[in-house]
Design a protein around this motif. Sequence first.
Motif, PDB file in Angstrom:
ATOM      1  N   UNK A 100       0.845  -1.191   0.000  1.00  0.00           N
ATOM      2  CA  UNK A 100       0.000   0.000   0.000  1.00  0.00           C
ATOM      3  C   UNK A 100       0.882   1.244   0.000  1.00  0.00           C
ATOM      4  N   UNK A 101       0.639   2.132  -0.955  1.00  0.00           N
ATOM      5  CA  UNK A 101       1.399   3.381  -1.051  1.00  0.00           C
ATOM      6  C   UNK A 101       0.456   4.542  -0.776  1.00  0.00           C
ATOM      7  N   UNK A 102       1.041   5.698  -0.439  1.00  0.00           N
ATOM      8  CA  UNK A 102       0.213   6.852  -0.079  1.00  0.00           C
ATOM      9  C   UNK A 102      -0.533   7.404  -1.286  1.00  0.00           C
ATOM     10  N   UNK A 103       0.059   7.323  -2.468  1.00  0.00           N
ATOM     11  CA  UNK A 103      -0.618   7.751  -3.693  1.00  0.00           C
ATOM     12  C   UNK A 103      -0.020   6.974  -4.856  1.00  0.00           C
ATOM     13  N   UNK A 104      -0.827   6.788  -5.879  1.00  0.00           N
ATOM     14  CA  UNK A 104      -0.395   5.952  -7.004  1.00  0.00           C
ATOM     15  C   UNK A 104      -0.999   6.493  -8.298  1.00  0.00           C
ATOM     16  N   UNK A 105      -0.153   6.949  -9.192  1.00  0.00           N
ATOM     17  CA  UNK A 105      -0.629   7.440 -10.475  1.00  0.00           C
ATOM     18  C   UNK A 105      -0.329   6.403 -11.549  1.00  0.00           C
TER      19      UNK A 105
END
Length: 249
Positions: A209-214
């Motif tokens: 799980x990452x804080x944000x993912x583009x």
Amino acid sequence: MNKFKSIRVTIKRWLRYLLLAFATVVALLICFLFYFTNQEEKEIQEQISGFYQEAGFKGDLSFKAAQLHGMSTKYAYSYQERVEGKMVQFDFPYATHLSKEEGGKNYDTAEELAYHSKSWLVAPFFERAFAESQGFQKLTQEIKEEFRKQGLEVSEVRLQFPIDNPDFENQLATDLLAAEKAGETDLRGILTLDYANYRQIKGFSFTITVTSLSKEFEGKRLDVSGLPSGNYVIESNSPKAESYSFEIE
């Protein structure tokens, strides 16, 4: 006129009878439901208590009050045991009658315990052992460092065991037997297990799980050369963010 009045009185009388009959049936159903729930709860508690005792676990069980959920009943319990001077607790939110497989085996040997490590009765023990082991903590730091270099901040790494993998089960049995011979009796030696001994075994799954993912960070574009083999899912804390999956052979 008297005739219509008599009919109304008769109808009201029959309505009262019907309401009384309905209320009686509902009361009987409620009594039956509570009786059935109490009997089932008692049987489940006896089965689970007997299982842990026969399997060689020496901790304490505490059962929570049964909760009705619609037409079903939820049974839950907690298992506590002192390990290396510290009390550890495992919560089991859903308990049920033991299957023939679970009831017919005591899990009292290292091999049997390893083979049934995914049973809901003991799976939380193994999950915590791996999650808190030095080997998995080291891997988590490696993943965080690799992803940080590529602009991704990792908040959590979760691990799932291989499915029907003899190598995994054999290693578990070996480690549990070694712990037993070394006198590790707390929680049958399960909390001594270390992911480091299993890193080369294929079939593990990792959810990162990452804080944000583009979209530019799709799994195939990441440099994952330093990670162990396994199935990977990268997800984000951000709402409505996409997730990406890939496999490392």
